[in-house]
Design an enzyme around this catalytic site. Structure first.
Site, PDB file in Angstrom:
ATOM      1  CB  SER A 263      -3.783  -7.452  -2.820  1.00 45.90           C
ATOM      2  OG  SER A 263      -3.223  -6.396  -2.071  1.00 45.90           O
TER       3      SER A 263
ATOM      4  CG  HIS B 116      -6.426 -11.167  -4.111  1.00 47.09           C
ATOM      5  ND1 HIS B 116      -5.357 -11.158  -4.990  1.00 47.09           N
ATOM      6  CD2 HIS B 116      -6.800  -9.871  -3.952  1.00 47.09           C
ATOM      7  CE1 HIS B 116      -5.098  -9.909  -5.341  1.00 47.09           C
ATOM      8  NE2 HIS B 116      -5.952  -9.105  -4.732  1.00 47.09           N
TER       9      HIS B 116
ATOM     10  CD  GLU C  56      -3.807 -14.033  -6.999  1.00 51.86           C
ATOM     11  OE1 GLU C  56      -2.772 -14.344  -7.605  1.00 51.86           O
ATOM     12  OE2 GLU C  56      -3.843 -13.134  -6.142  1.00 51.86           O
TER      13      GLU C  56
ATOM     14  CG  ASN D  81      -1.301  -7.711  -6.453  1.00 52.02           C
ATOM     15  OD1 ASN D  81      -1.500  -7.076  -7.476  1.00 52.02           O
ATOM     16  ND2 ASN D  81      -2.193  -7.769  -5.477  1.00 52.02           N
TER      17      ASN D  81
END
Length: 292
Positions: free
Chosen positions: A120, A141, A153, A191
Protein backbone atom coordinates in the site's frame (compact mmCIF):
# COMPACT_ATOMS: atom_id res chain seq x y z
CA UNK A 1 1.75 -13.19 -21.59
CA UNK A 2 -1.69 -11.89 -22.46
CA UNK A 3 -3.94 -14.22 -20.45
CA UNK A 4 -3.71 -14.96 -16.74
CA UNK A 5 -5.50 -18.16 -15.69
CA UNK A 6 -3.73 -19.15 -12.46
CA UNK A 7 -2.93 -16.66 -9.71
CA UNK A 8 -0.60 -17.32 -6.80
CA UNK A 9 -1.17 -15.29 -3.64
CA UNK A 10 1.40 -15.15 -0.86
CA UNK A 11 -0.22 -14.24 2.44
CA UNK A 12 -3.60 -15.61 3.56
CA UNK A 13 -4.50 -12.73 5.86
CA UNK A 14 -7.25 -10.15 5.37
CA UNK A 15 -5.92 -8.82 2.05
CA UNK A 16 -4.60 -12.08 0.60
CA UNK A 17 -7.80 -13.99 1.35
CA UNK A 18 -9.81 -11.13 -0.15
CA UNK A 19 -7.79 -11.27 -3.36
CA UNK A 20 -8.24 -15.06 -3.50
CA UNK A 21 -11.98 -14.53 -2.97
CA UNK A 22 -12.45 -12.25 -5.98
CA UNK A 23 -10.09 -14.23 -8.24
CA UNK A 24 -11.85 -17.55 -7.60
CA UNK A 25 -15.30 -16.02 -8.16
CA UNK A 26 -14.01 -14.64 -11.48
CA UNK A 27 -13.17 -18.19 -12.61
CA UNK A 28 -9.42 -18.07 -12.04
CA UNK A 29 -7.47 -20.85 -10.35
CA UNK A 30 -5.80 -19.69 -7.13
CA UNK A 31 -2.84 -20.96 -5.11
CA UNK A 32 -3.13 -19.45 -1.63
CA UNK A 33 0.09 -19.68 0.36
CA UNK A 34 1.23 -18.77 3.85
CA UNK A 35 4.01 -19.91 6.19
CA UNK A 36 1.74 -22.58 7.72
CA UNK A 37 -1.29 -24.44 6.39
CA UNK A 38 -3.39 -23.52 9.44
CA UNK A 39 -3.11 -19.88 8.38
CA UNK A 40 -4.31 -20.81 4.90
CA UNK A 41 -7.20 -22.80 6.40
CA UNK A 42 -8.16 -19.76 8.47
CA UNK A 43 -8.08 -17.67 5.28
CA UNK A 44 -10.28 -20.21 3.49
CA UNK A 45 -12.76 -20.12 6.37
CA UNK A 46 -12.90 -16.32 6.07
CA UNK A 47 -13.47 -16.58 2.30
CA UNK A 48 -16.26 -19.14 2.79
CA UNK A 49 -17.98 -16.96 5.39
CA UNK A 50 -17.70 -13.84 3.25
CA UNK A 51 -19.07 -15.64 0.18
CA UNK A 52 -22.01 -16.92 2.24
CA UNK A 53 -22.66 -13.35 3.39
CA UNK A 54 -22.59 -12.13 -0.24
CA UNK A 55 -25.02 -14.87 -1.24
CA UNK A 56 -27.42 -13.92 1.57
CA UNK A 57 -27.46 -10.38 0.19
CA UNK A 58 -27.99 -11.51 -3.41
CA UNK A 59 -24.56 -10.25 -4.57
CA UNK A 60 -23.59 -13.74 -5.74
CA UNK A 61 -25.60 -16.96 -6.07
CA UNK A 62 -25.35 -19.87 -3.65
CA UNK A 63 -24.39 -22.06 -6.60
CA UNK A 64 -21.26 -19.96 -7.23
CA UNK A 65 -19.70 -20.66 -3.82
CA UNK A 66 -18.71 -24.32 -4.02
CA UNK A 67 -16.94 -24.16 -7.41
CA UNK A 68 -15.18 -20.92 -6.41
CA UNK A 69 -13.82 -22.48 -3.21
CA UNK A 70 -12.75 -25.56 -5.20
CA UNK A 71 -10.55 -23.34 -7.38
CA UNK A 72 -8.41 -22.32 -4.37
CA UNK A 73 -5.48 -24.65 -3.60
CA UNK A 74 -3.75 -24.27 -0.21
CA UNK A 75 0.05 -24.22 0.00
CA UNK A 76 2.81 -23.66 2.53
CA UNK A 77 5.77 -23.69 0.15
CA UNK A 78 6.83 -21.95 -3.04
CA UNK A 79 6.91 -25.10 -5.18
CA UNK A 80 3.28 -24.88 -6.30
CA UNK A 81 3.87 -21.33 -7.58
CA UNK A 82 5.46 -22.87 -10.71
CA UNK A 83 1.86 -23.28 -11.93
CA UNK A 84 1.06 -19.57 -11.61
CA UNK A 85 0.90 -17.04 -14.45
CA UNK A 86 0.83 -14.21 -11.89
CA UNK A 87 2.00 -14.24 -8.27
CA UNK A 88 0.83 -11.45 -5.93
CA UNK A 89 2.78 -10.90 -2.73
CA UNK A 90 0.36 -9.80 -0.01
CA UNK A 91 2.39 -10.15 3.18
CA UNK A 92 2.69 -7.65 6.02
CA UNK A 93 3.55 -4.04 5.13
CA UNK A 94 7.25 -4.46 5.93
CA UNK A 95 9.82 -3.96 3.18
CA UNK A 96 12.37 -6.38 4.66
CA UNK A 97 9.75 -9.15 4.82
CA UNK A 98 8.53 -8.46 1.29
CA UNK A 99 12.04 -8.40 -0.21
CA UNK A 100 12.87 -11.72 1.46
CA UNK A 101 9.69 -13.35 0.13
CA UNK A 102 10.29 -12.10 -3.39
CA UNK A 103 13.91 -13.24 -3.50
CA UNK A 104 12.90 -16.72 -2.26
CA UNK A 105 9.98 -16.89 -4.71
CA UNK A 106 11.91 -16.20 -7.91
CA UNK A 107 13.67 -19.61 -8.27
CA UNK A 108 10.32 -21.40 -7.91
CA UNK A 109 8.37 -19.64 -10.68
CA UNK A 110 8.55 -19.86 -14.46
CA UNK A 111 10.61 -17.27 -16.38
CA UNK A 112 7.42 -15.82 -17.91
CA UNK A 113 5.52 -15.49 -14.61
CA UNK A 114 4.55 -11.94 -13.65
CA UNK A 115 5.33 -10.94 -10.08
CA UNK A 116 3.27 -8.30 -8.29
CA UNK A 117 2.99 -6.77 -4.85
CA UNK A 118 -0.09 -5.61 -3.00
CA UNK A 119 1.95 -3.08 -1.02
CA UNK A 120 0.00 0.00 0.00
CA UNK A 121 2.99 2.33 0.18
CA UNK A 122 6.44 0.82 -0.54
CA UNK A 123 8.47 1.62 -3.67
CA UNK A 124 7.67 -0.78 -6.53
CA UNK A 125 11.06 -0.07 -8.08
CA UNK A 126 12.90 -1.05 -4.88
CA UNK A 127 10.89 -4.25 -4.43
CA UNK A 128 11.42 -5.13 -8.11
CA UNK A 129 15.18 -4.86 -7.57
CA UNK A 130 15.04 -7.81 -5.15
CA UNK A 131 13.72 -10.06 -7.95
CA UNK A 132 15.31 -11.59 -11.05
CA UNK A 133 12.72 -9.92 -13.34
CA UNK A 134 12.17 -6.22 -12.58
CA UNK A 135 10.63 -5.79 -16.04
CA UNK A 136 7.94 -8.35 -15.09
CA UNK A 137 7.21 -6.78 -11.69
CA UNK A 138 4.32 -4.42 -10.93
CA UNK A 139 2.26 -3.02 -8.07
CA UNK A 140 -1.35 -4.26 -7.96
CA UNK A 141 -2.77 -2.54 -4.88
CA UNK A 142 -6.22 -3.70 -3.79
CA UNK A 143 -8.40 -1.75 -1.39
CA UNK A 144 -9.72 -3.24 1.85
CA UNK A 145 -12.10 -5.09 2.05
CA UNK A 146 -11.23 -6.53 -1.36
CA UNK A 147 -14.60 -8.18 -2.16
CA UNK A 148 -16.45 -4.89 -1.61
CA UNK A 149 -14.09 -2.20 -2.87
CA UNK A 150 -14.08 -1.51 -6.60
CA UNK A 151 -10.69 0.13 -6.99
CA UNK A 152 -7.26 -1.30 -7.77
CA UNK A 153 -4.21 0.95 -8.03
CA UNK A 154 -1.83 -0.19 -10.77
CA UNK A 155 1.73 1.04 -10.20
CA UNK A 156 4.62 0.56 -12.62
CA UNK A 157 8.18 0.47 -11.38
CA UNK A 158 10.90 2.15 -13.41
CA UNK A 159 11.64 -1.15 -15.22
CA UNK A 160 8.09 -2.53 -15.66
CA UNK A 161 7.59 -3.35 -19.34
CA UNK A 162 4.47 -2.73 -21.43
CA UNK A 163 3.57 -6.42 -21.72
CA UNK A 164 3.47 -6.79 -17.93
CA UNK A 165 1.40 -3.64 -17.57
CA UNK A 166 -1.15 -4.71 -20.21
CA UNK A 167 -1.43 -8.24 -18.80
CA UNK A 168 -2.01 -6.76 -15.34
CA UNK A 169 -4.71 -4.45 -16.69
CA UNK A 170 -6.38 -7.46 -18.29
CA UNK A 171 -6.24 -9.36 -15.00
CA UNK A 172 -7.90 -6.49 -13.11
CA UNK A 173 -10.60 -6.30 -15.79
CA UNK A 174 -11.19 -10.06 -15.48
CA UNK A 175 -11.89 -9.85 -11.75
CA UNK A 176 -14.31 -6.95 -12.29
CA UNK A 177 -12.37 -4.13 -10.61
CA UNK A 178 -11.77 -0.54 -11.75
CA UNK A 179 -8.22 0.70 -12.33
CA UNK A 180 -6.47 3.90 -11.40
CA UNK A 181 -2.86 4.26 -12.53
CA UNK A 182 -0.44 5.75 -10.00
CA UNK A 183 3.19 6.74 -10.33
CA UNK A 184 5.75 5.03 -8.11
CA UNK A 185 5.92 7.59 -5.31
CA UNK A 186 5.48 6.80 -1.59
CA UNK A 187 1.93 5.57 -0.77
CA UNK A 188 0.74 6.13 -4.39
CA UNK A 189 -2.63 7.97 -4.63
CA UNK A 190 -5.18 6.63 -2.16
CA UNK A 191 -2.94 6.30 0.88
CA UNK A 192 -1.00 9.47 0.05
CA UNK A 193 -4.28 11.31 0.66
CA UNK A 194 -6.09 9.01 3.13
CA UNK A 195 -3.40 8.21 5.71
CA UNK A 196 -2.33 11.82 6.39
CA UNK A 197 -6.02 12.57 7.02
CA UNK A 198 -6.18 9.70 9.52
CA UNK A 199 -2.89 10.84 11.07
CA UNK A 200 -4.31 14.37 11.44
CA UNK A 201 -7.41 12.95 13.12
CA UNK A 202 -5.11 11.19 15.60
CA UNK A 203 -3.27 14.49 16.19
CA UNK A 204 -6.67 16.11 16.82
CA UNK A 205 -7.31 13.47 19.49
CA UNK A 206 -3.75 13.73 20.85
CA UNK A 207 -4.03 17.51 21.26
CA UNK A 208 -7.40 17.24 23.00
CA UNK A 209 -9.38 19.05 20.33
CA UNK A 210 -12.01 16.32 20.44
CA UNK A 211 -12.71 12.83 21.77
CA UNK A 212 -12.69 9.67 19.66
CA UNK A 213 -16.47 9.81 19.40
CA UNK A 214 -16.67 13.52 18.57
CA UNK A 215 -13.95 13.31 15.87
CA UNK A 216 -15.59 10.35 14.15
CA UNK A 217 -19.07 11.88 14.41
CA UNK A 218 -17.78 15.18 13.02
CA UNK A 219 -16.34 13.54 9.91
CA UNK A 220 -19.30 11.22 9.34
CA UNK A 221 -21.93 13.93 9.66
CA UNK A 222 -19.87 16.98 8.67
CA UNK A 223 -17.98 15.53 5.69
CA UNK A 224 -20.39 12.68 4.81
CA UNK A 225 -17.73 10.01 5.34
CA UNK A 226 -19.25 6.52 5.74
CA UNK A 227 -16.83 5.76 8.56
CA UNK A 228 -15.00 8.08 10.97
CA UNK A 229 -11.20 8.33 10.53
CA UNK A 230 -10.39 6.68 13.87
CA UNK A 231 -12.86 3.88 13.24
CA UNK A 232 -11.28 3.46 9.80
CA UNK A 233 -7.78 3.40 11.31
CA UNK A 234 -8.88 0.52 13.56
CA UNK A 235 -10.30 -1.30 10.53
CA UNK A 236 -7.09 -0.85 8.50
CA UNK A 237 -4.86 -1.75 11.47
CA UNK A 238 -2.88 0.84 13.40
CA UNK A 239 0.38 -0.95 12.62
CA UNK A 240 -0.35 -0.60 8.89
CA UNK A 241 -1.29 3.08 9.37
CA UNK A 242 2.02 3.68 11.14
CA UNK A 243 3.98 1.81 8.46
CA UNK A 244 2.44 3.90 5.68
CA UNK A 245 3.05 7.16 7.53
CA UNK A 246 6.67 6.14 8.15
CA UNK A 247 7.11 5.39 4.43
CA UNK A 248 5.70 8.84 3.59
CA UNK A 249 7.84 10.56 6.21
CA UNK A 250 11.04 8.78 5.18
CA UNK A 251 10.36 8.89 1.45
CA UNK A 252 9.29 12.53 1.12
CA UNK A 253 11.31 14.06 4.01
CA UNK A 254 8.46 16.41 4.88
CA UNK A 255 7.50 16.99 8.52
CA UNK A 256 3.81 17.14 7.63
CA UNK A 257 3.97 13.33 7.35
CA UNK A 258 5.42 12.79 10.86
CA UNK A 259 3.45 9.95 12.51
CA UNK A 260 1.48 11.17 15.52
CA UNK A 261 3.12 10.09 18.82
CA UNK A 262 -0.24 8.76 19.98
CA UNK A 263 -0.38 6.42 16.98
CA UNK A 264 3.11 5.18 17.87
CA UNK A 265 2.02 4.65 21.50
CA UNK A 266 -1.02 2.57 20.53
CA UNK A 267 1.10 0.37 18.24
CA UNK A 268 3.71 -0.07 20.97
CA UNK A 269 0.92 -1.16 23.33
CA UNK A 270 -0.23 -3.75 20.79
CA UNK A 271 -3.58 -1.97 20.42
CA UNK A 272 -3.74 -2.36 16.66
CA UNK A 273 -7.48 -2.03 16.11
CA UNK A 274 -10.12 -4.61 15.30
CA UNK A 275 -7.68 -7.47 14.73
CA UNK A 276 -6.35 -7.29 18.31
CA UNK A 277 -9.63 -6.30 19.99
CA UNK A 278 -8.49 -2.80 20.95
CA UNK A 279 -7.43 0.35 19.17
CA UNK A 280 -9.16 3.71 19.30
CA UNK A 281 -12.18 1.58 20.20
CA UNK A 282 -12.41 -1.45 22.48
CA UNK A 283 -14.10 -4.29 20.55
CA UNK A 284 -14.18 -6.89 23.32
CA UNK A 285 -17.77 -6.21 24.35
CA UNK A 286 -21.06 -6.29 22.49
CA UNK A 287 -20.53 -2.80 21.05
CA UNK A 288 -17.29 -0.85 20.39
CA UNK A 289 -16.39 1.61 23.17
CA UNK A 290 -13.94 4.52 22.66
CA UNK A 291 -10.63 4.05 24.50
CA UNK A 292 -10.07 7.81 24.89
Amino acid sequence: MSTIQTVGIIGAGQMGSGIAHVCSLAGLDVILQDVALDRVEAGLATISGNMARQASKGIITEDAIKPALARISPSDDYGKMAQADLVIESATEDETVKRKILSQLCPAVRPDTILATNTSSISITRLAASTDRPEKFIGIHFMNPVPLMELVELVRGIATDDETYEASRGFVDTIGKQITVAEDFPAFIVNRILLPMINEAIYTLYEGVGSVESIDTAMKLGANHPMGPLQLADFIGLDTCLSVMQVLYDGLADTKYRPCPLLVKYVEAGWLGRKTGRGFYDYRGDTPVPTR
